[in-house]
Design a protein around this motif. Structure first.
Motif, PDB file in Angstrom:
ATOM      1  N   ASN A 132       0.843  -1.179   0.000  1.00  0.00           N
ATOM      2  CA  ASN A 132       0.000   0.000   0.000  1.00  0.00           C
ATOM      3  C   ASN A 132       0.884   1.235   0.000  1.00  0.00           C
ATOM      4  O   ASN A 132       1.987   1.213   0.556  1.00  0.00           O
ATOM      5  N   TYR A 133       0.373   2.304  -0.608  1.00  0.00           N
ATOM      6  CA  TYR A 133       1.135   3.539  -0.729  1.00  0.00           C
ATOM      7  C   TYR A 133       0.236   4.735  -0.428  1.00  0.00           C
ATOM      8  O   TYR A 133      -0.961   4.720  -0.746  1.00  0.00           O
ATOM      9  N   THR A 134       0.842   5.753   0.133  1.00  0.00           N
ATOM     10  CA  THR A 134       0.102   6.989   0.257  1.00  0.00           C
ATOM     11  C   THR A 134      -0.045   7.589  -1.145  1.00  0.00           C
ATOM     12  O   THR A 134       0.803   7.367  -2.032  1.00  0.00           O
ATOM     13  N   ASP A 135      -1.130   8.331  -1.351  1.00  0.00           N
ATOM     14  CA  ASP A 135      -1.423   8.832  -2.694  1.00  0.00           C
ATOM     15  C   ASP A 135      -0.273   9.632  -3.293  1.00  0.00           C
ATOM     16  O   ASP A 135      -0.043   9.597  -4.504  1.00  0.00           O
ATOM     17  N   ALA A 136       0.449  10.343  -2.461  1.00  0.00           N
ATOM     18  CA  ALA A 136       1.502  11.240  -2.959  1.00  0.00           C
ATOM     19  C   ALA A 136       2.634  10.502  -3.655  1.00  0.00           C
ATOM     20  O   ALA A 136       3.397  11.115  -4.416  1.00  0.00           O
ATOM     21  N   VAL A 137       2.785   9.216  -3.391  1.00  0.00           N
ATOM     22  CA  VAL A 137       3.921   8.482  -3.954  1.00  0.00           C
ATOM     23  C   VAL A 137       3.495   7.356  -4.891  1.00  0.00           C
ATOM     24  O   VAL A 137       4.349   6.695  -5.485  1.00  0.00           O
TER      25      VAL A 137
ATOM     26  N   PHE B   6       6.955   5.262  -6.146  1.00  0.00           N
ATOM     27  CA  PHE B   6       7.698   4.479  -5.153  1.00  0.00           C
ATOM     28  C   PHE B   6       7.255   3.026  -5.207  1.00  0.00           C
ATOM     29  O   PHE B   6       6.089   2.721  -5.461  1.00  0.00           O
ATOM     30  N   THR B   7       8.192   2.131  -4.921  1.00  0.00           N
ATOM     31  CA  THR B   7       7.881   0.706  -4.846  1.00  0.00           C
ATOM     32  C   THR B   7       8.549   0.119  -3.611  1.00  0.00           C
ATOM     33  O   THR B   7       9.764   0.244  -3.448  1.00  0.00           O
ATOM     34  N   ILE B   8       7.758  -0.525  -2.787  1.00  0.00           N
ATOM     35  CA  ILE B   8       8.289  -1.206  -1.609  1.00  0.00           C
ATOM     36  C   ILE B   8       8.400  -2.693  -1.924  1.00  0.00           C
ATOM     37  O   ILE B   8       7.528  -3.273  -2.591  1.00  0.00           O
TER      38      ILE B   8
ATOM     39  N   GLN C  76      12.163   1.689  -3.409  1.00  0.00           N
ATOM     40  CA  GLN C  76      12.664   2.291  -4.636  1.00  0.00           C
ATOM     41  C   GLN C  76      11.874   3.564  -4.879  1.00  0.00           C
ATOM     42  O   GLN C  76      10.636   3.526  -4.976  1.00  0.00           O
ATOM     43  N   MET C  77      12.573   4.665  -5.002  1.00  0.00           N
ATOM     44  CA  MET C  77      11.926   5.961  -5.168  1.00  0.00           C
ATOM     45  C   MET C  77      12.368   6.563  -6.502  1.00  0.00           C
ATOM     46  O   MET C  77      13.554   6.847  -6.684  1.00  0.00           O
ATOM     47  N   ASN C  78      11.420   6.726  -7.391  1.00  0.00           N
ATOM     48  CA  ASN C  78      11.691   7.301  -8.708  1.00  0.00           C
ATOM     49  C   ASN C  78      10.959   8.624  -8.870  1.00  0.00           C
ATOM     50  O   ASN C  78      10.044   8.932  -8.109  1.00  0.00           O
TER      51      ASN C  78
END
Length: 118
Positions: free
Chosen positions: A58-63, A67-69, A81-83
């Protein structure tokens, strides 16, 4: 003794990428839910991404979409991973083990600082 150690932070230009790592010892990072939180200067710590023991994410909307966990069981590590980084992604990123919903577990790492320049 449980220990979480984050690494991979740094200074990057907007649009760039970083990969954060959370290394766990004394506890399994694959049998427990893990979350990445971040705290921007002057703001409260916020939950960015989670991965469940069954590897649901799950991700917050902003990312979302940037982003990939993920986790590598053999390494007992969780990655973020933050792109396409943006200046508003700047902050200290913390790994948390045991997160349930938005409520963090009791194990925290020391944090790794991410600075995104415009």
């Amino acid at each position: 003794q449980v220990q979480l150690v984050e690494s991979g932070g740094g200074l990057v230009q907007a649009g760039g990428s970083l990969r954060l790592s959370c290394a766990a010892s004394g506890i399994s990072a694959s049998r427990n839910p893990v979350g990445w939180y971040r705290q921007a200067p002057g703001k409260q710590r916020e939950l960015v991404a989670t991965i469940s023991s069954l590897s649901g994410t799950n991700y917050t909307d902003a990312v979302k979409g940037r982003f990939t966990i993920s986790r590598v069981k053999a390494e007992n590590r969780v990655y973020l991973q933050m792109n396409s980084l943006k200046p508003e992604d700047t902050g200290v990123y913390y790994c948390n083990l045991g997160v349930v919903g938005l409520v963090p577990g009791k194990y925290w790492g020391q944090g790794t600082r991410v600075t995104v320049s415009s």
